[in-house]
Design an enzyme around this catalytic site. Sequence first.
Site, mmCIF file in Angstrom:
data_model
loop_
_atom_site.group_PDB
_atom_site.id
_atom_site.type_symbol
_atom_site.label_atom_id
_atom_site.label_comp_id
_atom_site.label_asym_id
_atom_site.label_seq_id
_atom_site.Cartn_x
_atom_site.Cartn_y
_atom_site.Cartn_z
ATOM 1 N N GLY A 9 21.494 -4.913 21.560
ATOM 2 C CA GLY A 9 22.616 -4.162 22.131
ATOM 3 C C GLY A 9 22.109 -3.077 23.075
ATOM 4 O O GLY A 9 22.683 -1.991 23.162
ATOM 5 N N ASP A 35 20.159 -8.030 24.756
ATOM 6 C CA ASP A 35 21.628 -7.980 24.660
ATOM 7 C C ASP A 35 22.147 -9.395 24.829
ATOM 8 O O ASP A 35 21.372 -10.306 25.131
ATOM 9 C CB ASP A 35 22.218 -7.026 25.724
ATOM 10 C CG ASP A 35 23.480 -6.347 25.206
ATOM 11 O OD1 ASP A 35 24.432 -7.074 24.812
ATOM 12 O OD2 ASP A 35 23.526 -5.114 25.173
ATOM 13 N N TYR A 143 36.875 -1.268 12.346
ATOM 14 C CA TYR A 143 35.545 -0.721 12.663
ATOM 15 C C TYR A 143 35.057 0.173 11.528
ATOM 16 O O TYR A 143 33.923 0.036 11.055
ATOM 17 C CB TYR A 143 35.674 0.067 13.974
ATOM 18 C CG TYR A 143 34.473 0.880 14.377
ATOM 19 C CD1 TYR A 143 33.265 0.268 14.711
ATOM 20 C CD2 TYR A 143 34.555 2.272 14.479
ATOM 21 C CE1 TYR A 143 32.171 1.019 15.127
ATOM 22 C CE2 TYR A 143 33.475 3.030 14.901
ATOM 23 C CZ TYR A 143 32.289 2.402 15.219
ATOM 24 O OH TYR A 143 31.214 3.153 15.628
#
Length: 318
Positions: A9, A35, A143
């Site tokens: 990421g 990524d 989340y």
Amino acid sequence: MNPKILIIGACGQIGSELTYKLRALYGEEKVIASDISYSNIDIVNSGIFEIVDAQDYAAIKICVEKHRINTIYLMAAILSATGEKYPMKAWDLNMNSLFHVLNLAKAKFIKKVFWPSSIAVYGTTTPKENTPQYTVMEPSTVYGITKQVGERWCEYYHNKYGVDVRSLRYPGIISWKTLPGGGTTDYAIEIYHKAITEKKYECFLNENTELPMMFMDDAIKATVDIMSAKDEDVKIRSSYNLAGISFTPKEQAESIKHQISDFTITYKPDFRQDIADSWPKSIDDSCAREDWNWKHDFSLEQITKEMLTQLGEKYKKA
Ligand code: AKB
């Protein structure tokens, strides 16, 4: 241990700045950026870069073996606002990627893991002011649920299998190099961009929504510090509360007006208001301060000055 690092990421807001910092600390060839796509051309061109899907265990393992990686920073995630639009995608990405990395550590392919948690682990039943390290945690976003569950798994893998996993509950992170994507605290960055380009901003939270925030330099410092702390000093293996400052959109707008006197702000709260209302206003991070000497540097005025200066130059060059 000499770290040989993989950042998963690396094109994102925090991953990109972590890549630059870790390369400056340990050397370019010691830090592999990865990524799922080439979405940040500056990062892709800045050193060794690999395409790695965080949900693909085999792909991560191949990259680990190819580059003899011993440390992974797992920065890929779907954040709070996007997570509400795509709940199952958020669950899958945030949980699968964590299990892959924890399992690589359990199987001794790697030695150390950093995984970011968030203030989103807290919910409406949590005390809002100076939220303690240990308290009620009933997150109301997908989340937040993934981060809370992830924390439990980190602690479990540490206790059961001896995995050296370290984690921080990031507040909203303010930065100018790479835009954030899909968070509730994104307004605190957009406001600086709009202040420079339009001298006005319509905020998606109401004026008195107080949230914990931090400048990117402080967040990176905390990340580097916890990863280089002695093993015995990292006493919490779920995730550490981490605080910088807290402010409302109104206070942030005032600090911008000190430098751009004709800046104006209006408020049009949307679905993100409910998310923000479920989060703490301020955080007690005394455990991080005691265990590995955490200390933040940047005040709101300093953040505003730095953001307006750096973005001002960026827009001039564009
Ligand atoms: C978000 O707003 O979702 C993130 C966070 C606080 O974790 N910036």
